[in-house]
Design a protein around this motif. Sequence first.
Motif, PDB file in Angstrom:
ATOM      1  N   GLN A  79      -0.386  12.923 -62.795  1.00  0.00           N
ATOM      2  CA  GLN A  79       0.236  14.242 -62.675  1.00  0.00           C
ATOM      3  C   GLN A  79       0.873  14.604 -64.006  1.00  0.00           C
ATOM      4  N   ARG A 134       0.738  19.511 -57.635  1.00  0.00           N
ATOM      5  CA  ARG A 134      -0.527  18.864 -57.271  1.00  0.00           C
ATOM      6  C   ARG A 134      -1.577  19.904 -56.891  1.00  0.00           C
ATOM      7  N   PHE A 135      -2.817  19.634 -57.289  1.00  0.00           N
ATOM      8  CA  PHE A 135      -3.991  20.466 -57.037  1.00  0.00           C
ATOM      9  C   PHE A 135      -3.997  21.775 -57.831  1.00  0.00           C
ATOM     10  N   SER A 139      -3.788  18.409 -62.480  1.00  0.00           N
ATOM     11  CA  SER A 139      -3.056  17.379 -61.739  1.00  0.00           C
ATOM     12  C   SER A 139      -3.677  17.243 -60.355  1.00  0.00           C
ATOM     13  N   ASN A 140      -4.847  16.642 -60.329  1.00  0.00           N
ATOM     14  CA  ASN A 140      -5.634  16.570 -59.097  1.00  0.00           C
ATOM     15  C   ASN A 140      -5.924  15.129 -58.703  1.00  0.00           C
ATOM     16  N   LEU A 145     -12.090  20.415 -55.496  1.00  0.00           N
ATOM     17  CA  LEU A 145     -11.210  21.085 -54.546  1.00  0.00           C
ATOM     18  C   LEU A 145     -11.943  21.289 -53.221  1.00  0.00           C
ATOM     19  N   SER A 149     -10.695  16.881 -50.220  1.00  0.00           N
ATOM     20  CA  SER A 149      -9.626  16.671 -51.207  1.00  0.00           C
ATOM     21  C   SER A 149      -8.382  17.459 -50.838  1.00  0.00           C
ATOM     22  N   LEU A 150      -8.565  18.717 -50.463  1.00  0.00           N
ATOM     23  CA  LEU A 150      -7.431  19.611 -50.250  1.00  0.00           C
ATOM     24  C   LEU A 150      -6.579  19.231 -49.047  1.00  0.00           C
ATOM     25  N   LEU A 153      -3.207  18.561 -49.993  1.00  0.00           N
ATOM     26  CA  LEU A 153      -2.386  19.642 -50.546  1.00  0.00           C
ATOM     27  C   LEU A 153      -1.576  20.262 -49.411  1.00  0.00           C
ATOM     28  N   VAL A 371     -12.132  21.846 -60.089  1.00  0.00           N
ATOM     29  CA  VAL A 371     -10.679  21.795 -60.250  1.00  0.00           C
ATOM     30  C   VAL A 371     -10.218  22.915 -61.183  1.00  0.00           C
ATOM     31  N   ASN A 372      -8.900  23.085 -61.249  1.00  0.00           N
ATOM     32  CA  ASN A 372      -8.270  24.131 -62.055  1.00  0.00           C
ATOM     33  C   ASN A 372      -8.683  25.518 -61.583  1.00  0.00           C
ATOM     34  N   SER A 377      -6.820  26.760 -54.530  1.00  0.00           N
ATOM     35  CA  SER A 377      -5.723  25.879 -54.125  1.00  0.00           C
ATOM     36  C   SER A 377      -4.607  26.664 -53.435  1.00  0.00           C
TER      37      SER A 377
END
Length: 523
Positions: A79, A134-135, A139-140, A145, A149-150, A153, A371-372, A377
């Motif tokens: 992170q 996070r996410f 920072s995943n 996503l 994975s989510l 979150l 990601v990103n 997210s």
Amino acid sequence: MMLSVFPVLLSLVTAYVSARIPDGRLHANMPPMPLMPFEPVSNSVTHAKTGASMPPLNTTYYFDQLVDHTNPSLGTFKQRYWMDWEYYEPGGPILMFTPGENNAENYTMYLTNGSIFGMIAQQEKGATVLFEHRFFGFSNPYPDLSVASLKYLTIQQAIDDLAYFAETVKLPMPGGDNVIPDKAPWVLLGGSYSGALPSFVKVNKPDVFWAGYASSAVVQSIVDFWEYFDSVRRFMPQNCSADVQAVVQHFDQVFTSGNQSAITALKDAYGMKDVSHLDDVAGALRNNLWDWQKLSPLSGPGSLFFQFCDALEVKDGKNAPASGWGVEHAVNAWGTYFKNTYMNLLCGDVDVATCIGTYNASASVYTDTAVNNAARSWQWIVCNEMGFFQDAAPAGMPSIVSQLIQPVASDMACSLLCHAFASPPVPNVQKTNEAYHGWDVKVDRLFFANGKRDPWRGATVSADSHTVASTPSQPIVVSDGFHFSELRAAAGDVDPTIKNVQTQALSYMHTWMEEWRNIQGGK
């Protein structure tokens, strides 16, 4: 009828000046904005007392965070965080904040005294820490996503991240291995969604952070958040409000008339002839109204929102009266502006049907799991825990949003986005509000700062619909500003009501730091 719920993801490069939407990102719901980024004058830093050189502000550090705080056996992930200790002296506080729903790397200015966070650090001889949620950003826990994975979150996991960091980190500064919360006062700060986190954390983990600072904090989760646009209606220029209401009523009349030629002509006048679904067309008009959220005391008269109102209300060099110019002029003027000027800002090179439409299940906004991607997210949090669907006011009330835009019991957009929601996919806001107390929060040493003209005020402790008392242990101070207006130090120089918020924040924080020192001295 489908309700679109995707946030506009605004460009960090242009610092929210433009509403341009990249390919595949839809226009529907504006999130409670992450802290507005602004660039530091320089990344070079020297210690205020010793003059010693320090690492640049944009130096990235990594913390081994637990993937799942309920199951540590799943391991850790990296992170990201950044920090500044130019004013730090032993015994000073550690001020920690996150921009919330965005990549954090563009927010290092908030480490400095260009923000109220840095002003507190300077006054109290503390250090500032910028922490990536996070996410968001990079920072995943996992390299995508996807729904699998989510599932990690959640608001609670984010709360646990903040606490675990504070309790175990060894900060990369002199003495940074000896500043955990039982040895130094930690303060959690934020604005908007990240402003709600200090409130949530103080309820859920009251013994970790000594104090909190919550700016425009959306503490109450709400599914049908029609109050968002009602606040804009009440505080925008009166003539502009009158004409927008007239245009919206005209759209509703035409779109429910069954007259296909009139419907097509109206769509074409706004550059949306190829958009199939009428709620998408009507919903797209909210983009001009969402520009209100980007206003601040530092906004100039040329800001996008006032460009829009000028397009409707200035005719032949004259301003409209308070009642506006009337529906005929307003429909034509808004259409001309939207089609010829605003559409390019909104969609760029993306074709209008792709840019505006929300029904295509194969659109990248639904299928891209890279990601990103802050839009994806954030929408996961919206669809599961917070809601905030920004729609028309209840029937019979004045509204600047079409009645075609309504919350629905089972939101198809959430299902299309994540493909795995329980049925019905309605945010469980009752659970969220019960867990973190929403408007009813009562904790010690939590400073709330709100703005009278903030469209998110209805979800804060300064909502018109819910009275929350300001107390010495939980003060609530309201400026004439907008969404987290007081976070920029410079805003206090142009608005005395914002200066008052900043002054009171500094005073309360000093009192609470003195309380810590007195307690420590008595041990």
